[in-house]
Scaffold this active site. Structure first.
Site, short mmCIF file in Angstrom:
data_model
loop_
_atom_site.label_atom_id
_atom_site.label_comp_id
_atom_site.label_asym_id
_atom_site.label_seq_id
_atom_site.Cartn_x
_atom_site.Cartn_y
_atom_site.Cartn_z
N SER A 186 0.13 6.45 14.93
CA SER A 186 -0.39 7.93 14.80
C SER A 186 0.59 8.97 14.47
O SER A 186 1.80 8.75 14.70
CB SER A 186 -1.07 8.24 16.06
OG SER A 186 -1.23 9.45 16.15
N GLU A 198 -7.91 12.75 21.34
CA GLU A 198 -7.67 13.84 20.57
C GLU A 198 -8.82 14.70 20.40
O GLU A 198 -8.50 15.87 20.19
CB GLU A 198 -6.93 13.04 19.02
CG GLU A 198 -6.85 14.12 18.13
CD GLU A 198 -6.29 13.21 16.97
OE1 GLU A 198 -5.33 12.37 17.00
OE2 GLU A 198 -6.74 13.38 15.78
N ALA A 230 0.11 4.41 -0.73
CA ALA A 230 -0.44 5.93 -0.89
C ALA A 230 0.38 6.64 0.31
O ALA A 230 1.52 6.37 0.60
CB ALA A 230 -2.20 5.54 -0.51
N HIS A 278 -6.65 6.82 21.87
CA HIS A 278 -6.00 7.76 21.62
C HIS A 278 -6.54 9.08 20.66
O HIS A 278 -6.58 10.31 21.17
CB HIS A 278 -4.57 7.60 20.88
CG HIS A 278 -3.72 8.46 20.06
ND1 HIS A 278 -4.23 9.10 18.80
CD2 HIS A 278 -2.61 9.27 20.27
CE1 HIS A 278 -3.37 10.22 18.65
NE2 HIS A 278 -2.40 10.27 19.35
N ASN A 279 -7.28 8.58 19.53
CA ASN A 279 -8.02 9.45 18.89
C ASN A 279 -9.29 10.23 19.57
O ASN A 279 -9.58 11.13 19.37
CB ASN A 279 -8.43 8.34 17.40
CG ASN A 279 -7.48 8.17 16.50
OD1 ASN A 279 -6.18 8.54 16.86
ND2 ASN A 279 -7.77 8.51 15.27
N LYS A 309 -5.01 2.67 20.07
CA LYS A 309 -5.03 3.83 19.19
C LYS A 309 -6.43 4.53 19.20
O LYS A 309 -6.40 5.72 18.85
CB LYS A 309 -4.39 3.30 17.50
CG LYS A 309 -4.73 4.12 16.50
CD LYS A 309 -3.86 5.51 16.60
CE LYS A 309 -3.55 6.08 15.40
NZ LYS A 309 -4.81 6.56 14.50
N GLY A 332 0.85 -1.26 0.16
CA GLY A 332 0.10 0.09 -0.02
C GLY A 332 0.86 1.17 0.12
O GLY A 332 1.46 1.61 0.87
N VAL A 364 -3.01 0.11 3.88
CA VAL A 364 -4.15 0.23 2.69
C VAL A 364 -5.51 0.86 3.56
O VAL A 364 -5.56 0.99 4.64
CB VAL A 364 -4.29 -0.88 2.00
CG1 VAL A 364 -3.25 -1.22 1.31
CG2 VAL A 364 -4.98 -1.89 2.72
#
Ligand code: NBP
Length: 479
Positions: free
Chosen positions: A128, A189, A11, A185-186, A182, A9, A74
């Site tokens: 992150s 945030e 990108a 964490h977000n 994670k 992946g 991805v």
């Protein structure tokens, strides 16, 4: 086979992570992307990286040393499942597949279980830090087996951000633990961002200062206990002037906040675990409220308070807002760590909460000095049931609470929404309450549904015969 690590992946996130890996001593990186143009593009743009390209999964597997280790970057969801399926067909027992995308942790638990049956290791790793973090050093939250950590640990340590000499990566726990952490964490945030936005709004409407002037206030705050990446970028955003209109950029950005779903996952998970992450929930709902223009258009004429908002002592008010922000932020982190604690108990993960706070000190969006204090709190007491009761935080709140209360009162009086400030204060007052009106709720539940209640003065479960003679009987526990 000449690569020690591969990336699938290419990108923005995958190509940056591949470049980060290639830049570290000892790594040779194999790369693969579903459509070969991206692979060719990355090869052409970064000849210095020495990438080993592959145009098929078979070629990709053949280019990797054993145990083969590949990081998937991805699109989360079906794309991730498709790549896992393809890799399991060309990998062998003992190899390691890492999903570095933003997967929902139940998906990671499911995938780990399925992949494990093939003898291949599967590691869900939360990463992150956005594109810059991927390139220069993210905060990495890997789950998965202890066996895979042996191979993967050194590689991830080599590319992670470094905070005070320590790499921002630790083996969080088995299967979905990394993606769970994670996710939280977000969520934190979201709360942090909403609190900062409320502080900005109150100062602007209370003092009439311009965004550029408020940028200076945030820059000043960034030198103290609020020092963090989010405060720093807030000052940058507020300073920005729109080229086409000459207005502050913040005044020409449409006031409808988007979301990619991780805040909602945090809240949904918290609801099922029974953890009150009210600050994170209000921050998530504040984005939803902002994003319904059709409702806001019809509600805009609803009455607000009669008096205009007039702050007499600007400096004192700004200091009150700073302290309200600090106290509310402590609540947001306390709630977030409560969710990790509850998740670990529910899913059987042995998560070191202090280690989690340490790997968030660098690379990630919520990086902040403040996280050192959380690490200290858990070093003192690893089983701390409520983070904000640690002496450092309890003292900080004691020194902030008068300001915090004044700000919430001012916001309510002035008709300025401050959902994260006020819900954080309510949480604080709720959790510290000696007695809660939950007793009345239990009485109501018993009245209409015979749901029973416990008593403060004796063991057992009781029910009042509300539709009879209202005597109390001992009852089966129907909680
Ligand atoms: P995207 O999320 O935009 O995904 C694009 C990549 O997925 C391309 O390489 C594409 O291949 C590939 N892909 C898709 Br779509 N379906 C596929 C399939 N069925 N089989 C194989 N490959 C497939 O990329 P991104 O923005 O770089 O994000 C990658 C991951 O990182 C995501 O999970 C995202 O949520 C996460 N992320 C994290 C952060 C962060 O701060 N941590 C930031 C941004 C993203 P193609 O080129 O052939 O179409």
């Amino acid at each position: 086979a000449s690569a020690n690590i591969g990336v699938v992946g290419l990108a923005v996130m995958g190509s940056n992570l591949a470049r980060n890996l290639a830049s570290r001593e000892g790594n040779t990186v194999a790369i693969f992307n579903r459509s070969y143009e991206k692979t060719q593009g990355v090869l052409d743009a970064h000849p210095e990286a020495g990438f080993i390209p592959a145009s098929t999964y078979e070629e990709f597997a053949a280019s990797l040393q054993k145990p083969r280790t590949a990081i998937i970057m991805v699109k989360a969801g079906a794309g991730t499942d498709a790549v896992i399926q393809a890799l399991t067909e060309v990998f062998e027992p003992g190899d390691i597949i890492v999903d570095g995308g933003n997967a929902y942790f139940p998906d990671t638990i499911r995938r780990e279980k399925a992949v494990r049956e093939t003898g291949i290791n599967f590691v869900g790793a939360g990463i992150s830090g956005g594109e810059e973090g991927a390139l220069l050093g993210p905060s990495i939250m890997p789950g998965g087996s202890d066996e895979s950590w042996v191979t993967l640990g050194p590689i991830l340590k080599s590319i992670a951000a470094v905070a005070e000499g320590e790499p921002c990566v630790t083996h969080i726990g088995h299967d979905g633990a990394g993606h769970f952490v994670k996710m939280v964490h977000n969520g934190i945030e979201y709360a942090d961002m909403q609190l900062i936005a409320e502080a900005y709004d109150l100062i602007r409407r209370g003092t009439g200062k311009s965004p550029a002037e408020i940028a200076e206030i945030f820059a000043e705050w960034n030198k103290g206990e609020l020092e963090s990446y989010l405060i720093e970028i807030t000052a940058e955003v507020l300073r920005q002037v729109d080229a086409s209109t000459g207005k502050p950029l913040v005044d020409v950005i449409l006031d409808q906040a988007g979301a990619k779903g991780t805040g909602a996952w945090t809240v949904q998970t918290a609801l099922s675990l029974g953890v009150p992450v009210s600050g994170i929930a209000e921050a998530t709902f504040a984005r939803s409220l902002s994003s319904h223009p059709e409702q806001r258009a019809v509600a805009v004429n609803l009455p607000g308070p009669d008096d205009a908002f007039a702050v007499t002592d600007h400096d004192a008010f700004i200091e009150d807002v700073r302290l309200a922000l600090y106290a509310s932020k402590i609540v947001a982190y306390s709630q977030g760590f409560d969710e990790i604690r509850a998740g670990a108990a529910e899913y059987g993960w042995n998560i070191d909460l202090g280690a989690v706070s340490k790997i968030w000190r660098g690379g990630c969006i919520i990086r902040a000095q403040f996280l050192n204090r959380i690490a200290d709190a858990y070093a003192e007491n690893a089983d701390l049931p409520v983070l904000m009761t640690a002496p450092y935080f309890a003292d900080a709140i004691a020194g902030s609470q008068a300001s915090w209360r004044r700000v919430v009162v001012a916001a309510a009086t002035a008709g300025i929404p401050a959902p994260a400030f006020s819900s954080s204060l309510s949480y604080y007052d709720g959790i510290r309450a000696d007695r809660l009106p939950a007793a009345l709720v239990q009485g109501q539940r018993d009245f209409f549904g015979a749901h029973t209640y416990k008593r403060i003065d004796k063991e057992g479960t009781f029910h009042t015969l509300w539709s009879g003679d209202r005597t109390e009987i001992e009852a089966e526990d129907t909680h």
